[in-house]
Motif scaffolding. Structure first.
Motif, PDB file in Angstrom:
ATOM      1  N   LEU A   1      29.639  48.276  29.525  1.00  0.00           N
ATOM      2  CA  LEU A   1      29.094  49.096  30.429  1.00  0.00           C
ATOM      3  C   LEU A   1      29.096  50.543  29.899  1.00  0.00           C
ATOM      4  N   ALA A   2      30.321  50.699  29.166  1.00  0.00           N
ATOM      5  CA  ALA A   2      30.462  52.010  28.368  1.00  0.00           C
ATOM      6  C   ALA A   2      29.232  52.315  27.417  1.00  0.00           C
ATOM      7  N   ALA A   3      29.025  51.176  26.855  1.00  0.00           N
ATOM      8  CA  ALA A   3      27.898  51.236  25.646  1.00  0.00           C
ATOM      9  C   ALA A   3      26.863  51.474  26.451  1.00  0.00           C
ATOM     10  N   GLY A   4      26.522  50.602  27.604  1.00  0.00           N
ATOM     11  CA  GLY A   4      25.259  51.176  28.455  1.00  0.00           C
ATOM     12  C   GLY A   4      24.969  52.399  28.803  1.00  0.00           C
ATOM     13  N   ALA A   5      26.062  53.074  29.108  1.00  0.00           N
ATOM     14  CA  ALA A   5      26.334  54.326  29.545  1.00  0.00           C
ATOM     15  C   ALA A   5      25.598  55.051  28.453  1.00  0.00           C
ATOM     16  N   LEU A   6      25.862  54.849  27.282  1.00  0.00           N
ATOM     17  CA  LEU A   6      25.828  55.766  26.236  1.00  0.00           C
ATOM     18  C   LEU A   6      24.186  55.632  25.800  1.00  0.00           C
ATOM     19  N   LEU A   7      23.864  54.210  25.899  1.00  0.00           N
ATOM     20  CA  LEU A   7      22.428  53.863  25.724  1.00  0.00           C
ATOM     21  C   LEU A   7      21.488  54.747  26.533  1.00  0.00           C
ATOM     22  N   SER A   8      21.681  54.820  27.757  1.00  0.00           N
ATOM     23  CA  SER A   8      20.925  55.275  28.783  1.00  0.00           C
ATOM     24  C   SER A   8      21.026  56.974  28.742  1.00  0.00           C
ATOM     25  N   ALA A   9      22.100  57.406  28.349  1.00  0.00           N
ATOM     26  CA  ALA A   9      22.141  58.854  28.046  1.00  0.00           C
ATOM     27  C   ALA A   9      21.457  59.130  26.742  1.00  0.00           C
ATOM     28  N   VAL A  10      21.349  58.435  25.850  1.00  0.00           N
ATOM     29  CA  VAL A  10      20.710  58.829  24.541  1.00  0.00           C
ATOM     30  C   VAL A  10      19.154  58.653  24.900  1.00  0.00           C
ATOM     31  N   ALA A  11      18.713  57.754  25.828  1.00  0.00           N
ATOM     32  CA  ALA A  11      17.226  57.615  26.078  1.00  0.00           C
ATOM     33  C   ALA A  11      16.875  58.797  26.892  1.00  0.00           C
ATOM     34  N   ALA A  12      17.865  59.431  27.728  1.00  0.00           N
ATOM     35  CA  ALA A  12      17.587  60.662  28.590  1.00  0.00           C
ATOM     36  C   ALA A  12      17.415  61.699  27.616  1.00  0.00           C
ATOM     37  N   LEU A  13      18.432  61.881  26.833  1.00  0.00           N
ATOM     38  CA  LEU A  13      18.270  62.809  25.725  1.00  0.00           C
ATOM     39  C   LEU A  13      16.930  62.982  24.860  1.00  0.00           C
ATOM     40  N   LEU A  14      16.601  61.772  24.501  1.00  0.00           N
ATOM     41  CA  LEU A  14      15.230  61.613  23.704  1.00  0.00           C
ATOM     42  C   LEU A  14      14.132  62.286  24.473  1.00  0.00           C
ATOM     43  N   HIS A  15      14.220  61.728  26.093  1.00  0.00           N
ATOM     44  CA  HIS A  15      13.154  62.124  26.862  1.00  0.00           C
ATOM     45  C   HIS A  15      13.154  63.679  27.022  1.00  0.00           C
ATOM     46  N   LEU A  16      14.305  64.465  26.965  1.00  0.00           N
ATOM     47  CA  LEU A  16      14.298  65.753  26.976  1.00  0.00           C
ATOM     48  C   LEU A  16      13.809  66.368  25.534  1.00  0.00           C
ATOM     49  N   GLY A  17      14.095  65.625  24.462  1.00  0.00           N
ATOM     50  CA  GLY A  17      13.367  66.037  23.226  1.00  0.00           C
ATOM     51  C   GLY A  17      11.872  65.975  23.193  1.00  0.00           C
ATOM     52  N   ILE A  18      11.538  64.831  24.063  1.00  0.00           N
ATOM     53  CA  ILE A  18      10.107  64.924  24.042  1.00  0.00           C
ATOM     54  C   ILE A  18       9.388  66.007  24.711  1.00  0.00           C
ATOM     55  N   VAL A  19       9.889  66.609  25.760  1.00  0.00           N
ATOM     56  CA  VAL A  19       9.512  67.803  26.512  1.00  0.00           C
ATOM     57  C   VAL A  19       9.623  68.853  25.248  1.00  0.00           C
ATOM     58  N   ALA A  20      10.672  69.012  24.753  1.00  0.00           N
ATOM     59  CA  ALA A  20      10.804  70.056  23.635  1.00  0.00           C
ATOM     60  C   ALA A  20       9.761  70.217  22.686  1.00  0.00           C
ATOM     61  N   GLY A  21       9.568  68.720  22.262  1.00  0.00           N
ATOM     62  CA  GLY A  21       8.711  68.508  21.157  1.00  0.00           C
ATOM     63  C   GLY A  21       7.389  68.555  21.221  1.00  0.00           C
ATOM     64  N   GLY A  22       6.754  68.568  22.362  1.00  0.00           N
ATOM     65  CA  GLY A  22       5.464  68.850  22.717  1.00  0.00           C
ATOM     66  C   GLY A  22       4.608  67.558  22.660  1.00  0.00           C
ATOM     67  N   PRO A  23       3.136  67.923  22.512  1.00  0.00           N
ATOM     68  CA  PRO A  23       2.236  66.990  22.321  1.00  0.00           C
ATOM     69  C   PRO A  23       2.492  65.875  21.064  1.00  0.00           C
ATOM     70  N   ALA A  24       2.890  66.341  20.291  1.00  0.00           N
ATOM     71  CA  ALA A  24       3.210  65.374  19.048  1.00  0.00           C
ATOM     72  C   ALA A  24       4.199  64.239  19.413  1.00  0.00           C
ATOM     73  N   TRP A  25       5.277  64.750  20.041  1.00  0.00           N
ATOM     74  CA  TRP A  25       6.339  63.875  20.478  1.00  0.00           C
ATOM     75  C   TRP A  25       5.954  63.060  21.454  1.00  0.00           C
ATOM     76  N   TYR A  26       5.118  63.293  22.558  1.00  0.00           N
ATOM     77  CA  TYR A  26       4.614  62.491  23.564  1.00  0.00           C
ATOM     78  C   TYR A  26       3.775  61.489  22.856  1.00  0.00           C
ATOM     79  N   ARG A  27       2.724  61.815  21.866  1.00  0.00           N
ATOM     80  CA  ARG A  27       2.374  60.680  21.081  1.00  0.00           C
ATOM     81  C   ARG A  27       3.108  59.938  20.278  1.00  0.00           C
ATOM     82  N   PHE A  28       3.963  60.357  19.587  1.00  0.00           N
ATOM     83  CA  PHE A  28       4.715  59.518  18.667  1.00  0.00           C
ATOM     84  C   PHE A  28       5.628  58.614  19.634  1.00  0.00           C
ATOM     85  N   PHE A  29       5.992  58.949  20.551  1.00  0.00           N
ATOM     86  CA  PHE A  29       6.967  57.866  21.476  1.00  0.00           C
ATOM     87  C   PHE A  29       6.237  57.257  22.481  1.00  0.00           C
ATOM     88  N   GLY A  30       4.774  57.267  22.510  1.00  0.00           N
ATOM     89  CA  GLY A  30       3.966  56.291  23.147  1.00  0.00           C
ATOM     90  C   GLY A  30       3.625  56.759  24.433  1.00  0.00           C
TER      91      GLY A  30
END
Length: 143
Positions: free
Chosen positions: A9-38
């Motif tokens: 469950l601690a690993a699951g927490a880390l995985l969900s947090a990483v996914a959340a951070l990636l979503h913040l990165g997508i916002v910051a990265g803009g259209p190219a990141w939206y495309r890259f991440f599908g």
């Protein structure tokens, strides 16, 4: 809180947090990141045009994932219990597992192509679900 931490469950927490951070990165990265991440061309074009909904949806997903991370931390015994902990962990685990197994067939049924994004995101979600499931089974009686 418990005296030992549930590692899955601690690993699951880390995985969900990483996914959340990636979503913040997508916002910051803009259209190219939206495309890259599908996210799809429609979302990428909307982001390029400065529309608000790609950012709002992506930030909403990040907020949900951060919340799921907190619930996994609570289930792992790292932080204090959160409301409806057992039910929330069951729901989180189910969402990850169902997303993992049902997304590709749903895309196909709607006439879409099975792209590398569809495959990899499904595998990743299923893996997240399995990690949560293992931790949930281990901690079931204590929750």
């Amino acid at each position: 809180m418990q005296s030992t931490v549930n590692i899955p469950l601690a690993a699951g927490a880390l995985l969900s947090a990483v996914a959340a951070l990636l979503h913040l990165g997508i916002v910051a990265g803009g259209p190219a990141w939206y495309r890259f991440f599908g996210a799809g061309e429609r979302f990428a074009r909307a982001a390029a045009q400065g529309r608000w909904y790609p950012t709002l949806v992506t930030l909403g997903i990040a907020a949900v994932l951060f919340t799921w991370s907190a619930y996994a931390l609570a289930g792992a015994g790292v932080i204090g219990a959160l409301p409806f902990l057992k039910a929330a962990l069951v729901a989180i685990t189910a969402v990850y597992l169902v997303r993992g197994v049902a997304f590709a067939p749903l895309v196909r049924a709607r006439g879409g192509a099975i792209t590398p994004f569809v495959v990899w995101s499904s595998v990743i979600c299923f893996g997240y679900g399995v990690v949560h499931l293992v931790g949930l089974v281990q901690r079931w009686a204590a929750l």
